[in-house]
Structures are given as C-alpha cells and as structure tokens.
Design a protein around this motif. Structure first.
Motif, PDB file in Angstrom:
ATOM      1  N   TYR A 196     -31.020  26.342 -31.984  1.00 51.21           N
ATOM      2  CA  TYR A 196     -31.910  26.294 -32.432  1.00 51.21           C
ATOM      3  C   TYR A 196     -32.556  25.855 -32.875  1.00 51.21           C
ATOM      4  O   TYR A 196     -34.435  25.933 -33.184  1.00 51.21           O
ATOM      5  CB  TYR A 196     -30.937  26.758 -33.114  1.00 51.21           C
ATOM      6  CG  TYR A 196     -30.006  28.478 -33.691  1.00 51.21           C
ATOM      7  CD1 TYR A 196     -30.130  29.139 -32.776  1.00 51.21           C
ATOM      8  CD2 TYR A 196     -28.672  27.997 -34.777  1.00 51.21           C
ATOM      9  CE1 TYR A 196     -28.840  29.894 -32.614  1.00 51.21           C
ATOM     10  CE2 TYR A 196     -27.826  29.960 -35.326  1.00 51.21           C
ATOM     11  CZ  TYR A 196     -27.186  30.210 -33.712  1.00 51.21           C
ATOM     12  OH  TYR A 196     -27.045  31.127 -33.231  1.00 51.21           O
ATOM     13  N   GLY A 232     -35.420  26.143 -30.195  1.00 48.68           N
ATOM     14  CA  GLY A 232     -36.285  27.492 -30.516  1.00 48.68           C
ATOM     15  C   GLY A 232     -36.118  28.305 -29.387  1.00 48.68           C
ATOM     16  O   GLY A 232     -35.078  28.021 -28.170  1.00 48.68           O
ATOM     17  N   THR A 275     -35.970  32.209 -28.833  1.00 48.34           N
ATOM     18  CA  THR A 275     -36.582  33.783 -29.042  1.00 48.34           C
ATOM     19  C   THR A 275     -35.487  34.574 -29.904  1.00 48.34           C
ATOM     20  O   THR A 275     -34.209  34.144 -29.070  1.00 48.34           O
ATOM     21  CB  THR A 275     -36.991  34.139 -27.952  1.00 48.34           C
ATOM     22  OG1 THR A 275     -36.528  34.711 -26.736  1.00 48.34           O
ATOM     23  CG2 THR A 275     -38.415  33.252 -26.851  1.00 48.34           C
ATOM     24  N   ARG A 313     -38.369  32.304 -32.581  1.00 46.35           N
ATOM     25  CA  ARG A 313     -39.527  31.504 -32.474  1.00 46.35           C
ATOM     26  C   ARG A 313     -40.230  32.496 -31.205  1.00 46.35           C
ATOM     27  O   ARG A 313     -39.587  32.954 -31.031  1.00 46.35           O
ATOM     28  CB  ARG A 313     -39.618  30.483 -32.842  1.00 46.35           C
ATOM     29  CG  ARG A 313     -38.510  29.632 -33.363  1.00 46.35           C
ATOM     30  CD  ARG A 313     -39.278  28.150 -33.296  1.00 46.35           C
ATOM     31  NE  ARG A 313     -38.050  27.233 -33.515  1.00 46.35           N
ATOM     32  CZ  ARG A 313     -38.103  26.313 -33.316  1.00 46.35           C
ATOM     33  NH1 ARG A 313     -38.513  25.691 -32.110  1.00 46.35           N
ATOM     34  NH2 ARG A 313     -36.943  25.472 -33.783  1.00 46.35           N
ATOM     35  N   GLU A 362     -44.080  29.597 -28.936  1.00 48.73           N
ATOM     36  CA  GLU A 362     -43.672  28.390 -29.093  1.00 48.73           C
ATOM     37  C   GLU A 362     -42.716  28.033 -28.930  1.00 48.73           C
ATOM     38  O   GLU A 362     -42.112  26.562 -29.174  1.00 48.73           O
ATOM     39  CB  GLU A 362     -43.425  28.897 -30.841  1.00 48.73           C
ATOM     40  CG  GLU A 362     -43.812  29.598 -31.351  1.00 48.73           C
ATOM     41  CD  GLU A 362     -44.042  28.849 -33.722  1.00 48.73           C
ATOM     42  OE1 GLU A 362     -42.540  28.875 -33.652  1.00 48.73           O
ATOM     43  OE2 GLU A 362     -44.413  29.910 -34.083  1.00 48.73           O
ATOM     44  N   VAL A 383     -40.865  34.018 -38.962  1.00 48.71           N
ATOM     45  CA  VAL A 383     -40.159  33.294 -38.283  1.00 48.71           C
ATOM     46  C   VAL A 383     -40.392  31.715 -39.492  1.00 48.71           C
ATOM     47  O   VAL A 383     -41.075  30.990 -39.574  1.00 48.71           O
ATOM     48  CB  VAL A 383     -40.669  33.067 -37.325  1.00 48.71           C
ATOM     49  CG1 VAL A 383     -40.187  32.076 -36.360  1.00 48.71           C
ATOM     50  CG2 VAL A 383     -41.354  33.868 -36.816  1.00 48.71           C
ATOM     51  N   SER A 405     -40.000  27.179 -39.208  1.00 47.63           N
ATOM     52  CA  SER A 405     -40.679  26.372 -38.453  1.00 47.63           C
ATOM     53  C   SER A 405     -39.400  25.398 -37.893  1.00 47.63           C
ATOM     54  O   SER A 405     -37.790  25.705 -38.350  1.00 47.63           O
ATOM     55  CB  SER A 405     -41.148  25.540 -39.087  1.00 47.63           C
ATOM     56  OG  SER A 405     -40.756  25.484 -40.482  1.00 47.63           O
ATOM     57  N   PRO A 406     -39.136  25.079 -36.628  1.00 46.19           N
ATOM     58  CA  PRO A 406     -38.464  24.093 -35.793  1.00 46.19           C
ATOM     59  C   PRO A 406     -37.854  23.730 -37.052  1.00 46.19           C
ATOM     60  O   PRO A 406     -38.765  22.001 -38.236  1.00 46.19           O
ATOM     61  CB  PRO A 406     -39.547  23.537 -35.163  1.00 46.19           C
ATOM     62  CG  PRO A 406     -40.534  24.145 -34.209  1.00 46.19           C
ATOM     63  CD  PRO A 406     -40.994  24.918 -36.026  1.00 46.19           C
TER      64      PRO A 406
END
Length: 303
Positions: free
Chosen positions: A120, A123, A125, A256, A260, A295, A297-298
């Motif tokens: 996660y 990143g 989807t 995300r 990204e 969404v 952010s990392p």
C-alpha cells in the motif's frame, strides 16, 4: 419441540468430531508452517540490527496473539483441529491447539499484514488491491491443503465447496485479515515514530475479528443451522460478495490513481515490499497521509 406454536426449532448443530491428532502429520505440517516463521523472525531481527525499525516484529507478535481467535472461528465455522497433539500450546473453549496454529497466524495474519502495508505504501490501484486479494487466496489454499490432506485437522457439517477437505469459503474470508490490518497500519504508522510502532501489535488481532465478523457471519449462521448443501452454497455466494465488497471498501483507504502508481510490475512491487529498497528505509522522512478526501497520499514505508 417447537419454540413457538407452528414454528419448528432449528436443526441441531453437527456433532463435534473427536479424532485424535496423528503424530507424523502434525510434525510435517508444523515444519511446513514453521519455515516461513523462521524466515520472518530472521528478517525482523535483521531490520532491528540495520536500523529499519521494529514494525515487522510488531506484526509477527500481533499475528501470534491473533491465534487466540482460532477457537472462536473454529467453533462457529465447524472446523476441528485434532486434539491430543504432541506440541499442544494452548487450550480454549474446551479445545486444544497445536504449535502449527501459532505458526500460521504469525506469518499469514501478521507477516502478510506487514507485506500488505508495504505494498500500500509503495502504491496500489483499486485493481491491484483485488489482485492482492487473489494472491492471498492462493497462499491460503497452499498453506491449508497439506494440513487437511495429511489429517492434521478437518472441517465438518454441510461445508460448501469442500472438494478435498478444504471448504473454499474459508479462503474467501481469511485474506481480509492481513489486508485490513495492513490498511490500518498504513494510516496510523506516520503517527507512531520509533518504538511507538509497537502499538501496531493489537491492530493485528483486532483486524482478525473485524474481517471474520464482517464477512463470515452468513456462513456461520447457515452452518450452525445444519442447513443443506444447497443453502450453504447459496450462503457462500453472499459471503463471497461481502468479501469482494470489503476489498472495494479498502480501496478507498489505500488505493491511488494509476498515474500515481506508475508502471512498476506487481512482481517488482512484491519484491520491493519483501526485500526493501534504499528509498524506503528508516532514515527517510515519513509524510503523514492526507485527510481522506478521495485518494490518500503515500505514506512512506519503514521496513
């Protein structure tokens, strides 16, 4: 005897088996499940020595504690870990549990929660999240099949999709335990610097309870009504639907947009999550995830 006039009482719950634990299947299955635990512990120690932090250790400890949920899900889901094991580690609800139960929770629930968090953080989807779910389903089939085929434990009652002793509805539920834990860790980790990350330990058993309670209840209900196979297969479809719905809900917390995440292959993401990479070590400043306005952010991973 009717509970209310005109309404029959529910059928009895299927009788609990009492087959004793065979020695060699217990030993073989214990070694089989112990190997990934040894690998995980070695990696956790390596992370501590190299300054990458105690997160993996916390996940493994939490997984070990989560094994106390086993008697609960076994009783409700009609599973029987054969008793009289040589390496019995604890007893609960009138049942004994051998060492291999501790092992499977340490690495499947705790270890895979750590892996999910790392994936996660790098990143994923929404589509990738369903692929992770499918991967964990396959891992579950691989780890449980030797146990039922060797006779270390068994499932009883009108279990649906029970082709070789492993009712496949179980493997639809189990992946949500580490996936849910990984999502919670993803959000709270930036708020747990240093050894405060040990607060992750109770997250693992909590996620075990969340996942099972949210998804498995239709199967528990039909199995304990001693329903016929037509009914339990229909109930399995409901359970599967709830499991997929849960993965979709998790996507709002951790997924995300494709632009990204980039073009990195799923194998490369898994490899990076397991082995680590220089840009995700403990010295990298960690940005807290933004408020969930769409969404997240990392959140940088600490390995």
């Amino acid at each position: 005897m009717p509970l209310i006039t005109g309404f029959p009482s529910a059928p009895p719950i299927p009788p609990h088996p009492h087959t004793p634990m065979p020695f060699w299947p217990e030993m073989i299955f214990t070694v089989f499940l112990g190997i990934p635990v040894v690998v995980g512990v070695v990696m956790a120690v390596r992370h501590l020595v190299t300054g990458r932090g105690p997160l993996l250790l916390a996940c493994l400890i939490g997984g070990g504690i989560a094994c106390l949920f086993e008697p609960i899900v076994d009783t409700l889901g009609l599973a029987y870990i054969r008793e009289g094991a040589t390496l019995t580690t604890f007893s609960s609800m009138g049942r004994d549990f051998p060492l291999f139960i501790n092992f499977v929770y340490i690495w499947y629930v705790g270890g895979l929660a750590y892996l999910a968090y790392q994936m996660y953080s790098r990143g994923v989807t929404a589509r990738s999240l369903f692929l992770i779910y499918g991967m964990d389903v396959c891992i579950n089939v691989f780890l449980e099949s030797p146990g039922v085929l060797l006779g270390a434990y068994q499932y009883y009652g009108p279990q649906p999709l029970n082709f070789w002793g492993l009712p496949l509805w179980w493997v639809c539920v189990n992946p949500l335990m580490p996936m849910t834990a990984g999502a919670i860790i993803y959000w709270i980790k930036p708020h747990l610097p240093g050894w405060k990350v040990l607060a992750v330990i109770p997250v693992i058993p909590m996620s075990d309870g969340i996942a099972n309670g949210a998804v498995a209840w239709p199967m528990w209900t039909s199995l304990n009504l001693d329903a016929n196979l037509v009914t339990t297969h229909a109930t399995w479809l409901l359970t599967l639907g709830l499991a997929l719905f849960s993965v979709w809900l998790l996507s709002f917390a951790v997924a995300r947009p494709e632009n990204e995440v980039g073009e990195q292959s799923k194998l490369a993401i898994i490899k990076a999550a397991v082995l680590g990479s220089p840009e995700h070590d403990a010295t990298t400043p960690e940005a807290e995830p933004s408020a969930p306005t769409g969404v997240p952010s990392p959140a940088s991973a600490q390995i």
